[in-house]
Write a protein that holds these residues in place. Sequence first.
Motif, short mmCIF file in Angstrom:
data_model
loop_
_atom_site.label_atom_id
_atom_site.label_comp_id
_atom_site.label_asym_id
_atom_site.label_seq_id
_atom_site.Cartn_x
_atom_site.Cartn_y
_atom_site.Cartn_z
N ALA A 131 0.66 -1.18 0.18
CA ALA A 131 -0.04 -0.02 0.01
C ALA A 131 0.88 1.17 0.03
N LEU A 132 1.98 1.24 0.62
CA LEU A 132 3.07 2.60 0.74
C LEU A 132 3.21 2.95 -0.88
N SER A 133 3.24 2.09 -1.56
CA SER A 133 3.84 2.33 -3.10
C SER A 133 2.70 2.78 -3.91
N LEU A 134 1.46 2.17 -3.67
CA LEU A 134 0.37 2.54 -4.15
C LEU A 134 -0.33 3.93 -3.91
N ALA A 135 -0.11 4.03 -2.46
CA ALA A 135 -0.21 5.66 -2.13
C ALA A 135 0.73 6.84 -2.65
N ALA A 136 1.82 6.28 -3.02
CA ALA A 136 2.79 7.25 -3.65
C ALA A 136 2.48 7.28 -5.07
N ALA A 137 2.09 6.27 -5.73
CA ALA A 137 1.69 6.30 -7.14
C ALA A 137 0.67 7.04 -7.32
N LYS A 138 -0.36 7.08 -6.38
CA LYS A 138 -1.65 7.78 -6.60
C LYS A 138 -1.45 9.42 -6.43
N ALA A 139 -0.39 9.66 -5.43
CA ALA A 139 -0.21 11.17 -5.27
C ALA A 139 0.89 11.57 -6.46
N THR A 140 1.58 10.95 -6.78
CA THR A 140 2.46 11.33 -7.81
C THR A 140 1.66 11.40 -9.25
N ILE A 141 0.88 10.59 -9.41
CA ILE A 141 0.04 10.86 -10.73
C ILE A 141 -0.86 11.87 -10.62
N ASN A 142 -1.44 12.10 -9.45
CA ASN A 142 -2.27 13.39 -9.32
C ASN A 142 -1.50 14.42 -9.54
N GLU A 143 -0.21 14.63 -8.96
CA GLU A 143 0.39 15.83 -8.91
C GLU A 143 1.10 16.21 -10.33
N MET A 144 1.17 15.08 -11.07
CA MET A 144 1.90 15.11 -12.60
C MET A 144 0.75 15.79 -13.32
N ILE A 145 -0.54 15.21 -13.25
CA ILE A 145 -1.72 15.82 -14.10
C ILE A 145 -1.97 17.35 -13.57
N GLU A 146 -2.18 17.38 -12.31
CA GLU A 146 -2.69 18.72 -11.99
C GLU A 146 -1.58 19.99 -12.36
N ASN A 147 -0.20 19.68 -12.42
CA ASN A 147 0.70 20.39 -12.56
C ASN A 147 1.63 20.45 -14.05
N ASN A 148 1.03 19.72 -14.79
CA ASN A 148 1.59 19.52 -16.21
C ASN A 148 3.23 19.22 -15.93
N VAL A 149 3.31 18.01 -15.13
CA VAL A 149 4.62 17.77 -14.71
C VAL A 149 5.51 17.19 -16.09
N CYS A 150 4.67 16.60 -17.21
CA CYS A 150 5.49 16.15 -18.17
C CYS A 150 6.06 17.20 -19.08
N GLU A 151 5.26 18.06 -19.11
CA GLU A 151 5.54 19.49 -19.87
C GLU A 151 7.05 20.00 -19.29
N HIS A 152 6.94 20.09 -18.07
CA HIS A 152 8.12 20.84 -17.37
C HIS A 152 9.15 19.98 -17.68
N LEU A 153 9.29 18.67 -17.47
CA LEU A 153 10.42 17.64 -17.76
C LEU A 153 11.01 18.06 -19.07
N ASN A 154 9.93 18.06 -20.00
CA ASN A 154 10.34 18.01 -21.62
C ASN A 154 10.81 19.33 -21.82
N GLU A 155 10.27 20.36 -21.07
CA GLU A 155 11.03 21.93 -21.47
C GLU A 155 12.24 22.19 -20.70
N GLN A 156 12.42 21.68 -19.60
CA GLN A 156 13.64 21.71 -18.86
C GLN A 156 14.88 21.17 -19.52
N GLY A 157 14.47 19.97 -20.04
CA GLY A 157 15.68 18.92 -20.67
C GLY A 157 16.09 19.45 -22.19
N LYS A 158 14.95 20.09 -22.64
CA LYS A 158 15.22 20.60 -24.05
C LYS A 158 16.24 21.84 -23.90
#
Length: 447
Positions: free
Chosen positions: A296-323
């Motif tokens: 359950a700890l990992s699933l709790a972490a997955a839930k929080a991570t996925i929600n954070e990613m969606i709410e904050n456009n995390v993928c966009e940030h990763l791609n922009e900073q890396g570029k």
Amino acid sequence: MSEKKIESKFPAIYNSEMLYQRASGLIPSHTQTLAKGPGQYVRGVAPMYIERGKGSHVWDADGNEFIDFNMGIGPVSLGYCYERVDEAIKEQLSKGITFSMMHPLEVEVAELINSIIPNAESVRYSKTGADVTSAAIRLARAYTGREKVLCCGYHGWHDWYISVTDRNRGIPNVIQDMTFTFNYNDLDSLIESIDPDTACVIMEPVVFEEPVENFLHNLRDICTKNGTLLIFDEMWTGFRILPGGAQEYFGVDADLACFSKAIANGMPVSVLTGKSNIMSLLEREVFFYTTFGGEALSLAAAKATINEMIENNVCEHLNEQGKKIKNAYNEIVRSNDIEFTKCTGYGFRTMVTFDANVGNPLELKSLMQQELIKRGVLWSGFHNMCYSHSDSDVEHIISVYEDVLPKIKLAVENNNVREMLKGDVVEPVFRKTSNFNTKPKISSKVG
Ligand SMILES: Cc1ncc(COP(=O)(O)O)c(C=O)c1O
């Protein structure tokens, strides 16, 4: 790090050395993950043990601080000690870790994944990337009634994959006759190998090289026509290229897709997703169960991570900073007339390479790493981006490259790269991903 002036001095690594000595003879190869092991860092110069991290920075066993561009080899997608995820873990910890029945989070996280990943009609969990790629292979064999696997990329330590590499001691020879490789962006190499006994094609949809001439779509068509399942290994693309991974990014449907690494910001969980007509074999015929699958700890972490990613456009940030880093690197190279190195890849994960025509690429990589370590950057040839990589982190590494690249150019011109190294040359990463075991052997099974 930004307010600090770029210093250039070797870190003291006394405690790292002591730990290494204690592990010698006790822990074979010293490491549990080759990419984190001593062979990937200049021995005698780089630290070997990291004790803690915060955001994008880490502190080694001697207290030296670095900006990390490895990020745990992928899992740390938001940052070390990321508050939202750590709070979710702590909250779950106060209730328990592993239980005697199923946990509600298994359902919640599955619904979340189902809502964002294309074709994730069914979802199962495990702990490692190799667990889910191997489960996918077993499912594909069961579904098609065929045995042969074609792969392209690294997929983990299990027999079906490692059997065809040069580190295959301990694996029965018969396994080697069932797995073959093809080369990325080389449809002919796939066409030559695929046959009526090919159960599946498993591949990383993209590593550093972009697909050309509709490679992924054409490959999909070939699989469909041949009755072969297409499995995407999304350990790196998953939760980085887009929340829906490479299937969403490239608009290509996979039959099964495997995720791990970035999904839970460092907690160990992997996910097998796919079309329900195939995944339903897991109801009974195909066996895939493990004690910690619903931890359950990992699933709790997955839930929080996925929600954070969606709410904050995390993928966009990763791609922009890396570029920004990739473009700046290539611009420094261009403006200094340095022709032997370049930075390639998608923003979320880029790689620096060196041309073998001017010298040993591993020596050049070692020299670069040595000079980056001296300037507070933990690096092993990649920029694995996380949400906590700030503008000042990006500016720091760019200034370091501005400082170091001309020095490396000079070393190449003076032919003294090796002499400038204060420690051992790094070893190649174990990533045989092309041009090996490509031609199917004739076996009694394959006509
Ligand atoms: C693309 C890919 N697939 C599978 C794996 C295996 O994952 P694990 O090491 O968690 O078993 C890795 C690990 O680095 C990977 O990069």
